[in-house]
Each structure stands twice: as C-alpha cells, then as structure tokens.
Design an enzyme around this catalytic site. Sequence first.
Site, PDB file in Angstrom:
ATOM      1  N   LYS A   1       1.043  -1.541  -0.070  1.00 58.13           N
ATOM      2  CA  LYS A   1      -0.618  -0.243   0.184  1.00 58.13           C
ATOM      3  C   LYS A   1       1.162   1.738   0.192  1.00 58.13           C
ATOM      4  O   LYS A   1       0.590   2.305  -0.412  1.00 58.13           O
ATOM      5  CB  LYS A   1      -0.711  -0.154   0.688  1.00 58.13           C
ATOM      6  CG  LYS A   1      -1.464   1.319   1.549  1.00 58.13           C
ATOM      7  CD  LYS A   1      -2.595   0.877   2.854  1.00 58.13           C
ATOM      8  CE  LYS A   1      -3.179   2.245   2.806  1.00 58.13           C
ATOM      9  NZ  LYS A   1      -4.089   2.027   3.667  1.00 58.13           N
TER      10      LYS A   1
ATOM     11  N   GLU B   1      11.304  -4.236   3.950  1.00 56.14           N
ATOM     12  CA  GLU B   1      11.173  -6.307   3.761  1.00 56.14           C
ATOM     13  C   GLU B   1      10.822  -6.355   2.424  1.00 56.14           C
ATOM     14  O   GLU B   1      11.302  -6.594   1.645  1.00 56.14           O
ATOM     15  CB  GLU B   1      10.296  -6.999   4.891  1.00 56.14           C
ATOM     16  CG  GLU B   1      10.768  -6.745   6.419  1.00 56.14           C
ATOM     17  CD  GLU B   1       9.815  -5.614   6.940  1.00 56.14           C
ATOM     18  OE1 GLU B   1       9.767  -4.718   6.251  1.00 56.14           O
ATOM     19  OE2 GLU B   1       9.547  -5.862   8.213  1.00 56.14           O
TER      20      GLU B   1
ATOM     21  N   GLY C   1      -5.050  -2.326   5.446  1.00 55.71           N
ATOM     22  CA  GLY C   1      -3.825  -3.288   5.463  1.00 55.71           C
ATOM     23  C   GLY C   1      -4.489  -4.354   5.166  1.00 55.71           C
ATOM     24  O   GLY C   1      -4.711  -5.687   4.262  1.00 55.71           O
ATOM     25  N   ARG C   2      -5.262  -4.573   6.404  1.00 54.41           N
ATOM     26  CA  ARG C   2      -5.303  -6.425   7.010  1.00 54.41           C
ATOM     27  C   ARG C   2      -6.553  -6.376   6.531  1.00 54.41           C
ATOM     28  O   ARG C   2      -7.779  -7.441   6.381  1.00 54.41           O
ATOM     29  CB  ARG C   2      -5.750  -6.817   8.458  1.00 54.41           C
ATOM     30  CG  ARG C   2      -5.120  -5.427   9.271  1.00 54.41           C
ATOM     31  CD  ARG C   2      -5.363  -5.118  10.901  1.00 54.41           C
ATOM     32  NE  ARG C   2      -5.883  -4.194  11.285  1.00 54.41           N
ATOM     33  CZ  ARG C   2      -5.433  -3.105  11.563  1.00 54.41           C
ATOM     34  NH1 ARG C   2      -3.743  -2.664  10.943  1.00 54.41           N
ATOM     35  NH2 ARG C   2      -6.081  -1.815  12.453  1.00 54.41           N
TER      36      ARG C   2
ATOM     37  N   GLU D   1      -3.510  -6.908  14.958  1.00 53.08           N
ATOM     38  CA  GLU D   1      -2.994  -5.906  14.854  1.00 53.08           C
ATOM     39  C   GLU D   1      -4.779  -4.753  14.573  1.00 53.08           C
ATOM     40  O   GLU D   1      -4.260  -3.481  14.777  1.00 53.08           O
ATOM     41  CB  GLU D   1      -2.780  -5.266  13.312  1.00 53.08           C
ATOM     42  CG  GLU D   1      -1.408  -4.757  12.897  1.00 53.08           C
ATOM     43  CD  GLU D   1      -0.902  -5.061  11.865  1.00 53.08           C
ATOM     44  OE1 GLU D   1       0.148  -4.329  11.476  1.00 53.08           O
ATOM     45  OE2 GLU D   1      -1.804  -4.875  10.106  1.00 53.08           O
TER      46      GLU D   1
ATOM     47  N   HIS E   1      -2.289 -33.428  18.117  1.00 58.22           N
ATOM     48  CA  HIS E   1      -1.372 -34.688  19.000  1.00 58.22           C
ATOM     49  C   HIS E   1       0.064 -33.158  19.202  1.00 58.22           C
ATOM     50  O   HIS E   1       0.949 -34.152  19.529  1.00 58.22           O
ATOM     51  CB  HIS E   1      -0.330 -35.041  17.542  1.00 58.22           C
ATOM     52  CG  HIS E   1      -1.742 -35.870  17.348  1.00 58.22           C
ATOM     53  ND1 HIS E   1      -1.867 -37.281  17.648  1.00 58.22           N
ATOM     54  CD2 HIS E   1      -2.345 -35.928  16.514  1.00 58.22           C
ATOM     55  CE1 HIS E   1      -3.325 -37.659  16.923  1.00 58.22           C
ATOM     56  NE2 HIS E   1      -3.573 -36.882  16.213  1.00 58.22           N
TER      57      HIS E   1
ATOM     58  N   LYS F   1       9.854  -0.429  13.224  1.00 61.35           N
ATOM     59  CA  LYS F   1      10.388   0.218  12.539  1.00 61.35           C
ATOM     60  C   LYS F   1      11.171   1.114  12.573  1.00 61.35           C
ATOM     61  O   LYS F   1      11.888   1.519  11.849  1.00 61.35           O
ATOM     62  CB  LYS F   1       8.864   0.165  11.652  1.00 61.35           C
ATOM     63  CG  LYS F   1       7.770  -0.885  10.498  1.00 61.35           C
ATOM     64  CD  LYS F   1       6.975   0.297   9.562  1.00 61.35           C
ATOM     65  CE  LYS F   1       6.110  -0.660   9.797  1.00 61.35           C
ATOM     66  NZ  LYS F   1       4.623  -0.107   8.556  1.00 61.35           N
TER      67      LYS F   1
HETATM   68  O1  F6P Z   1       3.446  -4.845  10.096  1.00 64.09           O
HETATM   69  C1  F6P Z   1       2.321  -2.923  10.136  1.00 64.09           C
HETATM   70  C2  F6P Z   1       2.138  -3.353   8.289  1.00 64.09           C
HETATM   71  O2  F6P Z   1       1.845  -1.217   9.004  1.00 64.09           O
HETATM   72  C3  F6P Z   1       0.667  -3.788   7.954  1.00 64.09           C
HETATM   73  O3  F6P Z   1      -0.480  -3.013   8.590  1.00 64.09           O
HETATM   74  C4  F6P Z   1       0.452  -3.220   6.534  1.00 64.09           C
HETATM   75  O4  F6P Z   1      -0.335  -4.449   6.001  1.00 64.09           O
HETATM   76  C5  F6P Z   1       1.668  -3.684   6.149  1.00 64.09           C
HETATM   77  O5  F6P Z   1       2.512  -3.165   7.326  1.00 64.09           O
HETATM   78  C6  F6P Z   1       2.656  -3.863   5.229  1.00 64.09           C
HETATM   79  O6  F6P Z   1       2.653  -2.481   4.549  1.00 64.09           O
HETATM   80  P1  F6P Z   1       2.878  -2.240   2.693  1.00 64.09           P
HETATM   81  O7  F6P Z   1       1.206  -2.864   2.204  1.00 64.09           O
HETATM   82  O8  F6P Z   1       2.283  -0.626   3.276  1.00 64.09           O
HETATM   83  O9  F6P Z   1       3.012  -2.604   2.431  1.00 64.09           O
END
Ligand code: F6P
Length: 559
Positions: free
Chosen positions: A211, A217, A272-273, A358, A389, A517
């Site tokens: 987003k 990452e 995002g979620r 979250e 198990h 972060k």
């Molecule tokens: O880990 C936090 C977060 O902001 C989530 O809410 C989000 O889905 C994820 O990082 C990834 O963010 P982006 O889609 O901006 O890369």
Amino acid sequence: MTIPSLPPLTETSEWAALVNHRPQLEELPLRELFQRDPQRYPRMTLTAAGLTLDYSRNRVTDQTLELLTALARARGLPERVEALFRGERLNTTENRPALHTALRQSSDAPVHVEGEDIIPAVSATLTRMESFSNAVRGGEWRGVSGEAITDVVSIGIGGSYLGPLTATHALAPFQSDRPRCHYVANVDGEDIQATLKDLNPATTLFLIQSKSFTTQETLANARVARQWFLDGGGSEATIQHHFAAVTANAERARDFGIAGNSIFPMWDWVGGRYSLWSAIGLPVALAVGMPRFRELLAGAHAMDQHFRQAPPEHNMPMIMGLLGVWYLNGFGAESHAVIPYDHNLRHLPEHLQQLDMESNGKSVCQDGSPVRPHTGPIIWGGPGVNGQHAYHQLLHQGTRLVPVDFVLPLTNHNPVDGHHAMLTANCLAQARALMIGRSEQQVREAMIAQGTPEAEARRIAPHRAIPGNRPSNLLTMERLEPATLGALIALYEHRTFVQAALWDINPFDQWGVELGKEIGGQILQALNGDQGSDSALDSATAGQIARFRAVQGEASASG
Ligand code: F6P
C-alpha cells in the site's frame, strides 16, 4: 454521526448484570445445559451467507444471551455498524473511513469519500484486474522471450500478504496449472532465494504488493527480484513485462520501473489487513481466475448484508464478538484459538491473527483515555487434526480457559477414501470432549472395571480426569469454495469490529508497529557501520551491534 465516547465496558449496568448472572452458570455445566434442553442445539444455531454457526457449546443460557445483546445495544453497536458501512471516519487517528465493505458491494449504489463516489474506481479496478488476469492466465501476456507466464511471485508483507496467501491456499482445488503462485514476505534472504531457485526469469511475473511502497522488507525483496530478472537475461526496457504493482503510492512504483498500466490502485480508506478484496487480491485472481475472485467478493458481501441487517440476537458476527468479550472480560480468557479442519485453510489462523491482533491490540479508547478492561485476545491456532497431537492437551487439561472456533467444511474436494469422515469425526470429538470432559470418579470406576487395583486407580485418576465445560463454536459450510471463503473472512472482520465497538477502541490504526520500524532503521544504519548512529542506544543493543560487526568481520576475513 459522531460516535460518542462511552464509559468503560465493565463500569456499565449491562456488564454488572452479566457479572451478577455469572454464578448461575457455575452451577450449570454445559453437559447439564444440554441434558435439560433438547432444543439447545437448534436454538443456538444460526445460518448466514452459506455458513452455519453452532454456538450451543458456549457457557451461556438464553438469559446470558439476552444480557449480552442488551450490552451490544447499550454500546451503540447497530449504530456503529451503520456508520462503518456509510463510510464515516471511524479511523479517528488517521481521519479516514474504513470502507473494505465497499470493495465487495455488488451494486453501483454510491459510497462517498470526501464527496466523491468511490464505486466507479472500485469497478474500474476490478475490470483491469480481469483483463490482466485473463491475459496472464490465457498466455497472451508474454515475457521477455515471448513465452507465456508460468509463475507469479507476490512480494508483500502483513496485510499485503496474509489475505491473498490464505485465500490462494484455501482455493487450491479451483486453481489451474498455470500460473503457479508463490509468496515472499520475510526479509530473511532465505525466503526469496528459496522461491526463485527453481524459477525461470523469462516466464516469471512479480507482483509488488505494498500500500505504501515504502515497507523495508518488501522493497528489499523487490530489489532482489529485479536484479535476478536483469541477471537472468532481462533488461530495464522489459521490466514492464515482468513486474506489476498494487499500491496507493503509484509514483514510487513508477520510480521502481513499473509501467503505469501495470500499477493497480489502493486507497487510503482500505486498511492493509482488510485489503484482500482490493487489487491486493490479484494473486488470487491470477490463481483461480476473475470469476472465482468475484464469487469471493460476493460471499463477503452476503456476510456484510447479514451483519448490517440482522438484529443482534440473530447476527453471526455480533454473537461471536459478544461471546469473545464474555470469555475475555468475564472469565479472564487470554487467548482464542481458531482451528480449521481443512488442510487448505491452514493459513487462516495466521491471517486472523493479524486481522484481530493488529486491529484490537490497543490500550486506549477512542477519546484517548485508558481502556478498561483487557482488549484483543491472543489469536492462535493451526490446522486440525495436527494440533490434537500437539497443543490440544493444554486445551483439555491446562489451567487456562481457551475458547475455540472449529471450522469445518462438510464436504471435501479431495476424494481420498474415508478421510473426510475421519477429519469430521475428530473435529466433532474435540468439541464434545472439551464440553463434557471426564470426571475423576468416572476415570476411577472405568479403571477398576478394567481390573486396576483400587489404590492404583485412585492414584492415577486425578491425572486422567478432564474438567470439561470448555467452550467452543463450530462453524460449518457445505463446501469450501470462493463464496463461503469470502463469507468466512468477512465474518471474522466483523467479529473484530464488534469487539472494538464494545471496548470503544479504534480497530483501524496500528501505531504500535511504527516504533519498531523506526528503531529498526536506526539499528540497520549502525549494523552497516555508521558509528555515529549507535551512540544513543542502550548498552545491550549497542553490545549486540558490536558483536554482529565482529562476527561478520571475522566471517568475511575467513571467507
Ligand atoms: O506491519 C504493519 C503494516 O503496516 C501492516 O498493517 C500492513 O499490512 C503491512 O505493514 C504492509 O504495509 P504495506 O502494504 O504498506 O507494505
């Protein structure tokens, strides 16, 4: 409508009524409630959007449910649900609405954000997803050497990863052979390396899902993918055949080299979620085709309508949300397990973990005052029967109360003889065993009947006794297919919203992840040798940075 602040949940008269009522339940274990009332199961079963919720194995009577639904009304839950669907700015710290429901609405009925109807943009994006996925699936979308795409690698993390990952696996029986979908999230280089190892750059398409298009990452993995493509015979000019992006930050995606017509939009008003239903769901559309993706949206929409229209007494997300709060705040249950008895749903607990934790891992109310009592439970789980198990021992005999949601499709796509009956038997057995338990006396008598000396039976019986009276929900569907999956995920989104509303917290922001972060960036600079950047750090962190540098230095000297 402005959402009014509310007094702490546990300071309301409705909660006091529940607390006063609770001792009655202590005298009425679940097995007795079933014995007394043969209609308990049909009465406490609810069907909506292709899902059936059996909540009869919960520590509730009709009176408890009346008190819980009275609590829901007193907290203004129905009004809050309306405010959500109407697009009010319920995300008050970011001053935004949360309109994931608009992404799956089936009609053109307008939904306004800042005076603008967002539905035309939603429909146009779905149309673009359709053309794109048809072209890739149909082999018209060609790579650098003129070959069709065989593999799609989705690079994203958190909400830009878990929803599509869960849905792609859940819908595996609906997938065609091509393209194969892979997911990379972890910044540990193992993840992308292991994924790329067997792929051909000329027939691989990357989807960069972010987003913000600033997530460290995701960008690190995207850069590795880009270089791998260039090293494998690609060129800057042909990147557009192999990279697409889903983002609200088109400019940064273009800077990365992605062509404008391969950039799919995201919007501020989608968290995002909650973004599976947006173009973030593109890997799912690529895997199963756009008609199936639209069925997924339709299933979620059916659950939305149920949530918006049904009264609290017959409202599946509300009942589940209220029961969760009942255990968390009324019984001190700290966690909540989700156990799907379907191998293809094995990623569901991970997705729900992010969705719920979250969203509702918050310590202040909407007005900034400390929230009381505890908020979001620890969500965990894994596929049944594997957990039987492993961790089910704690569910049956541990000292903690862990409410469980069992999820069970009644038919299975896999025809392996007899397996689905075994899976179902295990699921029903777990729910029943948690409920009825086995008393010390029952164990003792059974052992003596089998010839165990009485003294030995007495010694062993406490270890083998199972308390029972442990609650669970059973969610069933006839078949796990796009529509029922959509309804299932939407159900949990709304359950999360219900609980946030009861606690009066904002489920749509996530400031807690920001500090990590920020500090991560500072530490990375230090690890990379910027001596100045670790002067402000504590001695433990600075010490570990020094160790890292020393070990890395030795490794590169000897290597
Ligand atoms: O880990 C936090 C977060 O902001 C989530 O809410 C989000 O889905 C994820 O990082 C990834 O963010 P982006 O889609 O901006 O890369």
